[in-house]
Every structure is written in structure tokens, then in C-alpha cells.
Design a protein around this motif. Structure first.
Motif, mmCIF file in Angstrom:
data_model
loop_
_atom_site.group_PDB
_atom_site.id
_atom_site.type_symbol
_atom_site.label_atom_id
_atom_site.label_comp_id
_atom_site.label_asym_id
_atom_site.label_seq_id
_atom_site.Cartn_x
_atom_site.Cartn_y
_atom_site.Cartn_z
ATOM 1 N N LEU A 7 1.082 -0.720 -0.313
ATOM 2 C CA LEU A 7 -0.217 -0.252 0.052
ATOM 3 C C LEU A 7 0.380 1.273 0.029
ATOM 4 C CD1 LEU A 7 -2.323 1.298 0.824
ATOM 5 C CD2 LEU A 7 -2.568 1.377 3.244
ATOM 6 N N GLU A 8 2.044 1.672 0.824
ATOM 7 C CA GLU A 8 2.061 2.275 1.135
ATOM 8 C C GLU A 8 3.694 2.674 -0.255
ATOM 9 O OE1 GLU A 8 1.785 0.959 5.199
ATOM 10 O OE2 GLU A 8 3.052 -0.357 2.943
ATOM 11 N N ALA A 9 3.636 1.817 -0.922
ATOM 12 C CA ALA A 9 4.354 2.297 -2.406
ATOM 13 C C ALA A 9 3.495 2.583 -3.850
ATOM 14 C CB ALA A 9 5.237 0.565 -2.723
ATOM 15 N N ARG A 10 1.842 2.323 -3.437
ATOM 16 C CA ARG A 10 1.242 3.281 -4.393
ATOM 17 C C ARG A 10 0.683 4.147 -3.705
ATOM 18 N NH1 ARG A 10 -0.485 -2.928 -3.663
ATOM 19 N NH2 ARG A 10 -2.462 -1.534 -2.932
ATOM 20 N N VAL A 11 0.525 4.538 -2.436
ATOM 21 C CA VAL A 11 -0.271 5.649 -1.944
ATOM 22 C C VAL A 11 0.387 7.374 -2.295
ATOM 23 C CG1 VAL A 11 -1.036 7.255 -0.007
ATOM 24 C CG2 VAL A 11 -1.561 4.548 0.224
ATOM 25 N N ARG A 12 -0.186 8.452 -2.884
ATOM 26 C CA ARG A 12 0.397 9.140 -3.394
ATOM 27 C C ARG A 12 -0.086 10.740 -2.685
ATOM 28 N NH1 ARG A 12 3.970 6.509 -3.958
ATOM 29 N NH2 ARG A 12 5.172 5.768 -5.633
ATOM 30 N N GLY A 13 0.423 11.893 -2.277
ATOM 31 C CA GLY A 13 -0.160 12.372 -1.790
ATOM 32 C C GLY A 13 0.578 13.986 -2.069
ATOM 33 N N HIS A 14 -0.067 14.749 -2.425
ATOM 34 C CA HIS A 14 0.168 16.719 -2.988
ATOM 35 C C HIS A 14 0.092 17.729 -2.039
ATOM 36 C CE1 HIS A 14 -1.931 14.046 -6.277
ATOM 37 N NE2 HIS A 14 -2.656 13.847 -6.141
ATOM 38 N N ALA A 62 1.850 7.212 5.554
ATOM 39 C CA ALA A 62 2.350 6.983 3.735
ATOM 40 C C ALA A 62 1.878 8.317 3.475
ATOM 41 C CB ALA A 62 1.409 5.775 2.996
ATOM 42 N N LEU A 63 0.894 9.134 3.525
ATOM 43 C CA LEU A 63 1.207 10.753 3.085
ATOM 44 C C LEU A 63 1.820 11.403 3.890
ATOM 45 C CD1 LEU A 63 -2.911 10.132 1.748
ATOM 46 C CD2 LEU A 63 -0.952 10.147 0.791
ATOM 47 N N ASP A 64 2.130 10.627 4.721
ATOM 48 C CA ASP A 64 2.911 12.202 6.239
ATOM 49 C C ASP A 64 2.181 13.630 5.964
ATOM 50 O OD1 ASP A 64 4.781 12.797 7.364
ATOM 51 O OD2 ASP A 64 5.770 14.292 5.729
ATOM 52 N N ILE A 65 0.569 12.520 6.522
ATOM 53 C CA ILE A 65 -0.139 13.855 7.251
ATOM 54 C C ILE A 65 -0.914 14.138 8.305
ATOM 55 C CG2 ILE A 65 -0.886 14.846 5.095
ATOM 56 C CD1 ILE A 65 -3.536 13.283 4.693
ATOM 57 N N GLY A 66 -0.361 13.051 8.583
ATOM 58 C CA GLY A 66 -1.342 12.460 10.695
ATOM 59 C C GLY A 66 -0.470 13.775 11.183
ATOM 60 N N ARG A 67 0.041 14.400 10.914
ATOM 61 C CA ARG A 67 0.134 15.700 11.857
ATOM 62 C C ARG A 67 -0.643 16.591 11.831
ATOM 63 N NH1 ARG A 67 5.419 18.046 8.835
ATOM 64 N NH2 ARG A 67 5.590 15.563 8.148
ATOM 65 N N TRP A 68 -1.782 17.060 10.843
ATOM 66 C CA TRP A 68 -2.128 17.536 10.798
ATOM 67 C C TRP A 68 -3.568 17.217 11.535
ATOM 68 C CZ3 TRP A 68 0.909 21.560 10.154
ATOM 69 C CH2 TRP A 68 1.751 21.400 9.341
ATOM 70 N N PHE A 69 -3.835 16.379 11.761
ATOM 71 C CA PHE A 69 -5.126 16.091 12.070
ATOM 72 C C PHE A 69 -5.165 16.020 13.644
ATOM 73 C CE2 PHE A 69 -5.302 14.806 8.237
ATOM 74 C CZ PHE A 69 -6.894 14.872 7.955
ATOM 75 N N ASP A 70 -5.889 16.324 14.845
ATOM 76 C CA ASP A 70 -6.474 15.676 16.502
ATOM 77 C C ASP A 70 -6.689 14.784 16.789
ATOM 78 O OD1 ASP A 70 -6.148 19.060 16.706
ATOM 79 O OD2 ASP A 70 -6.966 18.963 15.110
ATOM 80 N N GLY A 71 -6.776 13.898 15.730
ATOM 81 C CA GLY A 71 -7.058 12.634 16.319
ATOM 82 C C GLY A 71 -7.612 11.467 15.184
ATOM 83 N N VAL A 96 -17.502 19.930 -3.326
ATOM 84 C CA VAL A 96 -15.727 20.238 -3.959
ATOM 85 C C VAL A 96 -15.162 19.182 -4.895
ATOM 86 C CG1 VAL A 96 -16.145 22.472 -1.943
ATOM 87 C CG2 VAL A 96 -15.024 19.314 -2.160
ATOM 88 N N ARG A 97 -14.800 19.730 -5.594
ATOM 89 C CA ARG A 97 -13.189 18.548 -6.307
ATOM 90 C C ARG A 97 -12.079 18.865 -5.790
ATOM 91 N NH1 ARG A 97 -15.167 15.858 -10.099
ATOM 92 N NH2 ARG A 97 -16.880 16.499 -10.992
ATOM 93 N N HIS A 98 -11.777 19.419 -4.638
ATOM 94 C CA HIS A 98 -10.249 20.210 -4.184
ATOM 95 C C HIS A 98 -10.216 20.541 -2.435
ATOM 96 C CE1 HIS A 98 -8.691 19.744 -7.781
ATOM 97 N NE2 HIS A 98 -9.559 20.671 -8.348
ATOM 98 N N LEU A 99 -9.725 20.394 -1.589
ATOM 99 C CA LEU A 99 -9.299 20.637 -0.383
ATOM 100 C C LEU A 99 -9.682 22.043 -0.138
ATOM 101 C CD1 LEU A 99 -7.400 17.744 1.268
ATOM 102 C CD2 LEU A 99 -10.516 17.520 1.124
ATOM 103 N N ARG A 100 -8.568 22.555 -0.957
ATOM 104 C CA ARG A 100 -8.724 23.637 -0.723
ATOM 105 C C ARG A 100 -9.956 25.026 -1.148
ATOM 106 N NH1 ARG A 100 -6.119 23.169 -5.250
ATOM 107 N NH2 ARG A 100 -7.286 23.657 -6.953
#
Length: 205
Positions: free
Chosen positions: A62-69, A100-109, A191-195
Motif C-alpha cells: 500500500l505504502e508504495a502506491r499511495v501518493r500525496g499532493h 504514507a501521506l505524511d499528513i498525520g500531524r495535521w489531524f487531532d485524532g 467540492v473537488r479540492h480541499l482548498r
């Protein structure tokens, strides 16, 4: 999602003893009826939730296939307020994806499917009682919460509880129920984008 869906179909074939076409139809049927294939299998076939979740979320590589932006990370950083993951997936899988996305730090739980039990019964999305309890545990009014989802059934339930709702349409899933042409009344923002979530923060619809 294609890998998880295939894993669910494989599970039904192996443990219910049906052919692959029947298994795929059953997976889709329970997802449409209950909002989660797992619920149908537990209620009608005596499947153990923990066994099903482990089997269907192994996903080697899984980790090799997941890509962040980068623009998604930037959008998460800028969004005000607390942010939580609310997923019908098992905690171990959710944490693998966040790492894998290295985004855990931006969530509170993370609220995973293991956290969605009431009175000994599994109550994953779109269960209204679970959502009410979750909001109460956060110590905020429902109107102060926003559910960002790609599944409309979950958003219907969230609106019943009083949450604001955002329909994320970036990821289209094969086999999902037909989508309405416009924005359903229980959806505040499409929406289509988080922004684009900043439109809610600014009071837009």
C-alpha cells in the motif's frame, strides 16, 4: 478503494461460499443498503467484524502506491479548527495511510470503525446515534462540525444530527449509487479540492 473492494469480494467468495459474481453483487447491495458492506455481513451472515476488517485491509505494498499532493497538505495546514479522521476502516489501515501521506500531524485524532460501538453493537457511518455521541464527545455543538465525505448516505445522516456537510467529488468510485445531477438539499458545499473548503470558512455555500 479498488483494492479494498476486491478484498471484500474475495472474502465473501471464500467465507460465504458463493461465486465471484454473486459476491460482488452482495458487496454492492449491502453497501447501498447499510452504507457499509460489513454491516450486512455481520447482520445476515454472522461474520466477525474484526476478522473481516483484517482480511480486507491487508493490502501489501500500500505504502508504495499511495501518493500525496503538496496542495492538499497546504490546504490542511491552513484550515482553522480541529480536524479528525472519521473512517469505517480499521485504525491500523487509517494510520498506514496517514503515515504514507505524511499528513498525520495535521489531524487531532482518528475515529476508526473500532471506536464506533454502542451497547456492544457496531455502529459505523452512517449511524445517527454514533454521530450524535461523537459530537458530544468533542464538546461542541453539531452546527460547529463539518463532515467532509464522498458518500451521500453518510451526509444525510450527518445533516439529521445537525452537522454541516461537504460532498467531496474528487474520487469517483466504480459501483457507487447514481449521483444526483445537482447538489442535494442536505449538502452545504460540493467540492473537488480541499482548498475549496475555505468557502465554508468564509461563509460561502
Amino acid at each position: 478503494m479498488p483494492g479494498i473492494n476486491a478484498g471484500m469480494t474475495d472474502y465473501i467468495v471464500e467465507f460465504l461460499g458463493v461465486d465471484r459474481e454473486q459476491a460482488d453483487a452482495l458487496r454492492r447491495h449491502y453497501w447501498r443498503r447499510y452504507g457499509a458492506t460489513l454491516l450486512g455481513l455481520v447482520r445476515h451472515h454472522g461474520v466477525r467484524a474484526s476478522h473481516f476488517l483484517h482480511y480486507t485491509h491487508r493490502l501489501p505494498g500500500l505504502e508504495a502506491r499511495v501518493r500525496g499532493h503538496a496542495h492538499d497538505v497546504a490546504a490542511l495546514q491552513r484550515l482553522p479548527g480541529r480536524k479528525f479522521i472519521l473512517t469505517n476502516a480499521p485504525r491500523a489501515y487509517a494510520e498506514r495511510v496517514l503515515a504514507a501521506l505524511d499528513i498525520g500531524r495535521w489531524f487531532d485524532g482518528v475515529f476508526s470503525v473500532e471506536d464506533m460501538r454502542m451497547f456492544g453493537q457496531l455502529r459505523p457511518k452512517p449511524d445517527v446515534r454514533m454521530l450524535r455521541r461523537l459530537v458530544a464527545s468533542l464538546g461542541v455543538a453539531p452546527s460547529q462540525c463539518v463532515l467532509v465525505e464522498d458518500t451521500l448516505e453518510h451526509q444525510k445522516a450527518a445533516r439529521r444530527v445537525g452537522l454541516r456537510t461537504v460532498w467531496m467529488q474528487r474520487w469517483l468510485r466504480r459501483g457507487a449509487p447514481a449521483r444526483p445531477a445537482g447538489r442535494p438539499a442536505y449538502v452545504d458545499l460540493r467540492v473537488r479540492h480541499l482548498r475549496a473548503l475555505w468557502r465554508l470558512c468564509a461563509g460561502g455555500g
